[in-house]
Design a protein around this motif. Structure first.
Motif, PDB file in Angstrom:
ATOM      1  N   MET A   1      -5.067   6.170   7.976  1.00 34.26           N
ATOM      2  CA  MET A   1      -5.483   5.174   6.905  1.00 34.26           C
ATOM      3  C   MET A   1      -4.672   3.909   6.987  1.00 34.26           C
ATOM      4  SD  MET A   1      -7.987   5.891   5.038  1.00 34.26           S
ATOM      5  CE  MET A   1      -7.771   4.774   3.673  1.00 34.26           C
TER       6      MET A   1
ATOM      7  N   ILE B   1     -10.106  10.835   0.212  1.00 34.43           N
ATOM      8  CA  ILE B   1      -9.441   9.854  -0.156  1.00 34.43           C
ATOM      9  C   ILE B   1      -9.923   9.639  -1.496  1.00 34.43           C
ATOM     10  CG2 ILE B   1      -9.071   7.479   0.330  1.00 34.43           C
ATOM     11  CD1 ILE B   1      -7.958   9.081   2.532  1.00 34.43           C
TER      12      ILE B   1
ATOM     13  N   ILE C   1      -9.311   0.187   1.126  1.00 32.35           N
ATOM     14  CA  ILE C   1      -9.013   1.680   1.179  1.00 32.35           C
ATOM     15  C   ILE C   1     -10.333   2.290   1.255  1.00 32.35           C
ATOM     16  CG2 ILE C   1      -8.301   3.740   0.049  1.00 32.35           C
ATOM     17  CD1 ILE C   1      -5.971   1.863  -1.042  1.00 32.35           C
TER      18      ILE C   1
ATOM     19  N   PHE D   1       0.848  -1.018   0.144  1.00 25.21           N
ATOM     20  CA  PHE D   1      -0.013   0.022   0.068  1.00 25.21           C
ATOM     21  C   PHE D   1       0.637   1.276   0.067  1.00 25.21           C
ATOM     22  CE2 PHE D   1      -2.873  -3.303   1.759  1.00 25.21           C
ATOM     23  CZ  PHE D   1      -4.068  -2.841   0.788  1.00 25.21           C
TER      24      PHE D   1
ATOM     25  N   CYS E   1      -9.634   7.030  -4.897  1.00 24.85           N
ATOM     26  CA  CYS E   1      -8.925   5.998  -5.186  1.00 24.85           C
ATOM     27  C   CYS E   1      -9.864   5.148  -6.452  1.00 24.85           C
ATOM     28  CB  CYS E   1      -8.821   4.809  -4.146  1.00 24.85           C
ATOM     29  SG  CYS E   1      -7.931   3.396  -4.249  1.00 24.85           S
TER      30      CYS E   1
ATOM     31  N   SER F   1     -11.431   4.088   4.691  1.00 20.77           N
ATOM     32  CA  SER F   1     -11.598   5.659   5.044  1.00 20.77           C
ATOM     33  C   SER F   1     -13.062   5.759   5.532  1.00 20.77           C
ATOM     34  CB  SER F   1     -11.713   6.207   3.271  1.00 20.77           C
ATOM     35  OG  SER F   1     -12.742   5.570   2.491  1.00 20.77           O
TER      36      SER F   1
ATOM     37  N   ILE G   1      -5.658   0.204   7.509  1.00 18.91           N
ATOM     38  CA  ILE G   1      -5.262  -0.808   6.717  1.00 18.91           C
ATOM     39  C   ILE G   1      -4.948  -2.252   7.481  1.00 18.91           C
ATOM     40  CG2 ILE G   1      -4.131  -1.661   4.832  1.00 18.91           C
ATOM     41  CD1 ILE G   1      -4.309   0.965   3.593  1.00 18.91           C
TER      42      ILE G   1
ATOM     43  N   TYR H   1     -14.526  10.088   0.757  1.00 21.94           N
ATOM     44  CA  TYR H   1     -14.039   9.047  -0.340  1.00 21.94           C
ATOM     45  C   TYR H   1     -14.445   9.421  -1.531  1.00 21.94           C
ATOM     46  CZ  TYR H   1     -12.997   4.918  -3.048  1.00 21.94           C
ATOM     47  OH  TYR H   1     -12.378   3.995  -3.704  1.00 21.94           O
TER      48      TYR H   1
ATOM     49  N   PHE I   1      -3.738   5.041  -3.134  1.00 23.85           N
ATOM     50  CA  PHE I   1      -4.651   6.360  -2.979  1.00 23.85           C
ATOM     51  C   PHE I   1      -4.145   7.564  -2.876  1.00 23.85           C
ATOM     52  CE2 PHE I   1      -3.938   5.194   1.548  1.00 23.85           C
ATOM     53  CZ  PHE I   1      -3.972   6.173   2.219  1.00 23.85           C
TER      54      PHE I   1
ATOM     55  N   LEU J   1       0.524   5.892  -0.521  1.00 21.25           N
ATOM     56  CA  LEU J   1      -0.174   7.018  -0.622  1.00 21.25           C
ATOM     57  C   LEU J   1       0.276   8.260  -1.330  1.00 21.25           C
ATOM     58  CD1 LEU J   1       0.430   9.619   1.367  1.00 21.25           C
ATOM     59  CD2 LEU J   1      -0.959   8.256   3.034  1.00 21.25           C
TER      60      LEU J   1
ATOM     61  N   ASN K   1      -4.164  -0.654  -9.456  1.00 24.22           N
ATOM     62  CA  ASN K   1      -4.651  -1.066  -8.038  1.00 24.22           C
ATOM     63  C   ASN K   1      -5.350  -2.434  -7.922  1.00 24.22           C
ATOM     64  OD1 ASN K   1      -3.538   1.084  -6.708  1.00 24.22           O
ATOM     65  ND2 ASN K   1      -5.572   2.320  -6.604  1.00 24.22           N
TER      66      ASN K   1
END
Length: 379
Positions: free
Chosen positions: A368, A166, A303, A153, A168, A307, A372, A314, A339, A155, A295
């Motif tokens: 975040m 967020i 994600i 992961f 994604c 979020s 996760i 999001y 993300f 960001l 992704n």
């Protein structure tokens, strides 16, 4: 903890190092990780890369998760006039990598306080992201190959989006790209006797016009397919010299690695055709290659769920970003997901000489990443 992290971020900002030169940054990061009680710290990954291991409390991991930040700065002269403005002329943290590193150190502090029971966590501080070379070099290291990572992961802060939003999507998140440098070599001569040399200007013009015309179908096929001439270098500001060499730069982009390869092959074909009419030399090399960042469906779903649990807004992307991200290379070895973290709609754009990372993003970034880890722990 937040005030300490902000100070760290500002210290990192003040002392940037560009791709391949991140020695002191890596040393600083290693020192911070030692304070956080990492079980193991590897250095020298892919250059100056640093990787910290935080083993689960049960010593019997069900999952192994990787979180990545970038070490390198960009080659831009900073013009923010901040108290912590870059101390190195011609280099600055204009992409927010100082903030990304700080967020990962924040995660390390969280893991130090509370280890997950059955999740091993690896924190990678990757070198040479800006040139698209760092991830591949990290992957080549046998020490990294032994980790058997289940999912990675990352960001990236994004100007132009609401703060702490967020951003994604599953599938293509950022385009792949490659730089193409064409060298045309003839022979210099006095401008009064151009026939005694070999001026490459006509060949340069042919290459540019042919590539623009022949690549139209590539551009029209998908809006993510792009090619742009980025520079032309031939001769100097002199009127008594007929130049004997030239360089042309192009960048090709696509959200598909296969389409990107198709575009590159077409440029090679065009060069082979044009150089038949030139008695000098024409060559091409690829520079700064980036794979498309794809992704995984699982990662994007995680994600989105995290979020929502963290109370963060999001936004689902409709199309991949046209810029490139070296994190995509890791997707060749294990599933990945990255993300965007909105930095504010009125903030200077990435790579701007006025850019400064928004410290308000640090808590959300840590939340975040920690979320996760906890998400996988609860599965």
């Amino acid at each position: 903890m937040l005030s300490d992290l902000i100070q760290l971020r500002k210290d990192l900002h003040k002392h940037p190092e560009t791709s391949g030169e991140e020695k002191e940054t890596a040393k600083r990061i290693k020192g911070e990780l030692e304070k956080c009680g990492a079980d193991e710290i590897l250095t020298g990954l892919g250059g100056h890369g640093v990787l910290a291991t935080f083993r689960c409390s049960s010593k019997n991991p069900e999952k192994r998760l990787l979180f990545r930040a970038e070490l390198d700065a960009i080659s831009v002269e900073e013009e923010t006039n901040l108290p912590y403005q870059s101390s190195l002329k011609g280099a600055m943290h204009g992409c927010g990598h100082d903030g990304h590193m700080t967020i990962l150190i924040g995660l390390a502090k969280e893991l130090h306080k509370n280890r997950p029971k059955e999740i091993d966590v690896y924190l990678l501080f990757q070198p040479s992201e800006e040139t698209g070379e760092g991830a591949a070099r990290v992957l080549e290291d046998d020490r990294f190959k032994e980790l058997n990572i289940d999912h990675g992961f990352a960001l990236h802060n994004l100007s132009g989006f609401a703060e702490n939003r967020i951003i994604c999507k599953s599938g293509p998140f950022a385009a792949g790209s490659v730089g193409l440098e064409i060298s045309v070599k003839g022979a210099f001569s006095h401008a009064a006797y151009p026939e005694r040399g070999l001026n490459p200007s006509v060949t340069v013009a042919q290459l540019i016009t042919e590539i623009d015309a022949r690549m139209k179908a590539f551009r029209d096929e998908n809006e993510s397919n792009k090619i742009v001439c980025t520079y032309i270098k031939m001769g100097e500001r002199a009127f008594g010299i007929s130049p004997g060499k030239a360089r042309i730069g192009f960048t090709i982009r696509s959200a598909s690695d296969e389409k990107l390869d198709t575009g590159v092959k077409l440029v090679y074909e065009i060069i082979d055709k044009v150089k038949q009419d030139f008695t000098g030399q024409v060559s091409l090399k690829k520079v700064e290659p980036f794979r498309a960042t794809i992704n995984s469906e699982e990662g994007a779903e995680v994600i989105m769920n995290v979020s929502e649990k963290q109370g963060l807004d999001y936004k689902e992307l409709n199309a991949p970003f046209p810029w490139s991200e070296d994190f995509g290379e890791f997707g060749q070895q294990f599933p990945i997901a990255i993300f965007g973290l909105g930095a504010g709609q009125d903030k200077p754009p990435l790579h701007s000489e006025k850019f400064d990372f928004n410290d308000n993003l640090i808590p959300a970034g840590i939340a975040m990443f920690r979320g996760i880890v906890d998400y996988y722990q609860s599965m």
